[in-house]
Scaffold this motif. Structure first.
Motif, mmCIF file in Angstrom:
data_model
loop_
_atom_site.group_PDB
_atom_site.id
_atom_site.type_symbol
_atom_site.label_atom_id
_atom_site.label_comp_id
_atom_site.label_asym_id
_atom_site.label_seq_id
_atom_site.Cartn_x
_atom_site.Cartn_y
_atom_site.Cartn_z
ATOM 1 N N THR A 1 7.963 39.140 39.869
ATOM 2 C CA THR A 1 9.003 39.757 40.712
ATOM 3 C C THR A 1 10.343 38.739 40.946
ATOM 4 N N HIS A 2 10.985 38.379 39.940
ATOM 5 C CA HIS A 2 11.904 37.454 39.666
ATOM 6 C C HIS A 2 13.016 37.603 40.938
ATOM 7 N N LYS A 3 13.456 38.884 41.019
ATOM 8 C CA LYS A 3 14.703 38.944 41.647
ATOM 9 C C LYS A 3 14.290 38.899 43.263
ATOM 10 N N ILE A 4 13.384 39.479 43.564
ATOM 11 C CA ILE A 4 12.705 39.637 44.926
ATOM 12 C C ILE A 4 12.361 38.383 45.523
ATOM 13 N N ALA A 5 11.556 37.441 44.541
ATOM 14 C CA ALA A 5 11.454 36.000 44.811
ATOM 15 C C ALA A 5 12.354 35.235 45.317
ATOM 16 N N ILE A 6 13.744 35.390 44.558
ATOM 17 C CA ILE A 6 14.557 34.485 44.728
ATOM 18 C C ILE A 6 15.271 34.970 46.116
ATOM 19 N N GLU A 7 15.420 36.179 46.120
ATOM 20 C CA GLU A 7 16.331 36.690 47.493
ATOM 21 C C GLU A 7 15.353 36.423 48.649
ATOM 22 N N SER A 8 13.989 36.673 48.543
ATOM 23 C CA SER A 8 13.006 35.946 49.756
ATOM 24 C C SER A 8 13.018 34.577 49.842
ATOM 25 N N ALA A 9 13.397 33.757 48.929
ATOM 26 C CA ALA A 9 13.616 32.137 48.692
ATOM 27 C C ALA A 9 14.672 31.739 49.601
ATOM 28 N N ASP A 10 15.790 32.633 49.475
ATOM 29 C CA ASP A 10 17.082 32.148 50.041
ATOM 30 C C ASP A 10 17.007 32.460 51.371
ATOM 31 N N ARG A 11 16.281 33.565 51.965
ATOM 32 C CA ARG A 11 16.015 33.877 53.252
ATOM 33 C C ARG A 11 15.386 32.655 53.785
ATOM 34 N N SER A 12 14.434 32.505 53.147
ATOM 35 C CA SER A 12 13.540 31.145 53.832
ATOM 36 C C SER A 12 14.267 29.913 53.894
ATOM 37 N N SER A 13 15.133 29.661 52.744
ATOM 38 C CA SER A 13 15.909 28.691 52.944
ATOM 39 C C SER A 13 16.941 28.409 54.152
ATOM 40 N N GLU A 14 17.432 29.684 54.574
ATOM 41 C CA GLU A 14 18.283 29.865 55.597
ATOM 42 C C GLU A 14 17.585 29.352 57.097
ATOM 43 N N ASN A 15 16.196 29.906 57.076
ATOM 44 C CA ASN A 15 15.338 29.790 58.283
ATOM 45 C C ASN A 15 15.082 28.328 58.333
#
Length: 497
Positions: free
Chosen positions: A47-61
């Protein structure tokens, strides 16, 4: 940063809080590791796309210093029999090859709510029926231990959660969920040198776990350390009003003390003599005795106990398993969802052709056998007797836990076998031997955890199992951590990264 994937969850969480690197960095490393180890065939869907999008949200948090939990930005994997919204969920079967669920399993939703990053869905035996991860339509999963690139023979990963185990062992994620019906989390944990937890039945919701045997299935956890296992358990355990088999009382998060603060003085540990069975390997037996002696020297009371119905457990399990499989597989008829054969002459022929093509021989065998046991003329002779025997097996555990608090046993009877050896036996033979020590816990619904101890003379992991009474996870995992701190098992991820 190069060694980030070999660290534990809390260490990575602290580094993310201190801005030493970002969640996107960690996730990209995990995705690269998946690609670097793809020959092992641990994943069905990445799930490459989902993983990067989730990671970006986590980076913001993390930038705002507001992580949702210690799992924020942590890459995890999920066995491909847990429903994931808008992500293919196949059960390793042609029957569900193109199935995309409209909702998340409770386990998945709670992980995502905690900030965990899904990097992919992992390989398994078709519909989780097996102990090797060799029966998937997506091919065999290879064990990272003893594996050499391009080799025609290899050690099996164990099953049915072998894909999840290999994903964690290789550092492609920090933890993964499998399912455990008769040992399907603990078996691959044993072969791949991991911590594998089968929690008390009902402690973690089964909603969205595509069922094999409803009365025994539980979500299982695979990690490299006990602390990481606790982190995943804390994120997912607790009541679920959508699952009638789940606990109703609030779950209190576990806090296992540091290893140097743990003591097992006066802890009563049982050694069930029936688990020293005919096929138990000498190296596994020696390891079992060695850890029993260590625990006794550390202040525990180690006592030999009897569990007289153990040798009948695998037969009982096989009957009940196949009966529930026959019932659960009836929903796959080609009408509402899943694979549909090209057959228009009659509904009956549509059902027959769909199921004939959509299921492999292992699944069809269990359906046929289960239906045979459930025939009116056979119901009392097989199914009812198996239910009575299951009660006796559970009573064995009740009786022994009046004398001791924890049981120490082997997890598997041997180290991981070679694929060429494993496939010479039928699926039922494989499971009856490989699940000998693990499936009684599922019959009784009690918690059990597999812990890696050391390497065999052939360089393969040897693991032992701890079992306790219902909801004894705090004691079980504390003892597991105590052993873990002593043995300091050499995880292979430290060598391959």
């Amino acid at each position: 940063m190069d060694k980030v994937l070999s660290q534990n969850i809390r260490t990575v969480c602290r580094a993310l809080l201190d801005s030493k690197y970002t969640a996107r960095d960690v996730t990209k490393h995990a995705l690269k590791q998946i690609d670097d180890t793809k020959e092992l065939n641990a994943f069905i869907t990445i799930t490459h796309k989902i993983a990067i999008e989730s990671a970006d949200r986590s980076s913001e948090n993390y930038q705002m210093k507001k992580p949702r939990s210690e799992l924020e930005g942590i890459p995890i994997a999920i066995k491909d029999n847990f429903c994931t919204k808008n992500v293919k969920t196949t059960c390793g079967s042609k029957m569900l090859e193109h199935f995309i669920p409209p909702y998340n399993a409770t386990v998945c939703q709670r992980l995502f709510d905690a900030g965990a990053v899904l990097v992919g869905k992992t390989n398994l035996d078709e519909f989780a029926m097996g102990s090797g991860t060799v029966d998937s339509i997506y091919g065999v999963t290879k064990n990272v231990w003893g594996s050499s690139k391009g080799s025609t023979d290899f050690y099996i990963a164990g099953g049915s959660s072998g894909g999840s185990a290999v994903a964690v062992a290789t550092g492609s994620c920090f933890g993964a969920f499998g399912s455990d019906t008769g040992g399907s989390t603990r078996n691959p944990a044993s072969y791949c040198g991991l911590v594998g937890l089968k929690p008390t039945y009902g402690l973690i919701s089964r909603l969205g776990l595509i069922p094999l045997v409803n009365s025994m299935d539980v979500p299982g956890i695979l990690t490299r350390t006990v602390d990481d296992c606790v982190s995943l358990l804390n994120a997912t355990a607790g009541p679920d009003p959508k699952d009638s088999t789940c606990i109703t009382k609030p779950y209190t998060k576990l806090r296992i003390p540091p290893a140097d603060k743990l003591s097992i003085k006066n802890l009563k540990i049982g050694i069930p003599k029936e688990y020293a069975c005919e096929y138990l390997d000498n190296e596994v037996l020696h390891t079992w005795n060695e850890i029993a002696s260590f625990l006794e020297n550390s202040g525990a009371h180690v006592i030999e106990v009897e569990m007289p119905h153990t040798e009948l457990s695998i037969v009982c399990y096989s009957i009940l398993n196949q009966c529930e499989v026959a019932s659960n597989m009836a929903r796959y008829d080609g009408v509402q969802y899943g694979f549909r054969a090209n057959e228009e002459t009659s509904t009956e022929k549509l059902y027959a052709k769909t199921r004939s093509i959509g299921f492999n021989d292992v699944v069809k065998h269990r359906i046929l056998t289960g239906n045979y046991f459930l025939l009116t003329r056979n119901y009392e002779r097989y199914f009812e007797k198996a239910l009575k025997l299951r009660r006796l097996i559970a009573t064995d555990f009740d009786n022994v836990f009046e004398k001791v608090q924890i049981l120490l046993t082997p997890t598997t009877l041997t180290t991981a076998p070679l694929y060429s050896e494993f496939i010479t036996k039928s699926n039922s033979e494989q499971c009856s031997q490989q699940d000998y020590c693990t499936q009684p816990a599922n019959m009784a619904g009690i918690p059990a955890v597999s812990i890696p101890i050391k390497l065999s003379s052939a360089g393969l992991p040897i693991s032992l199992q701890l079992m306790g009474r219902n909801f004894s996870e705090p004691t079980l995992l504390a003892l597991a951590k105590f052993i873990e701190n002593e043995v300091k098992f050499p995880h292979i991820v430290e060598k391959i990264l």
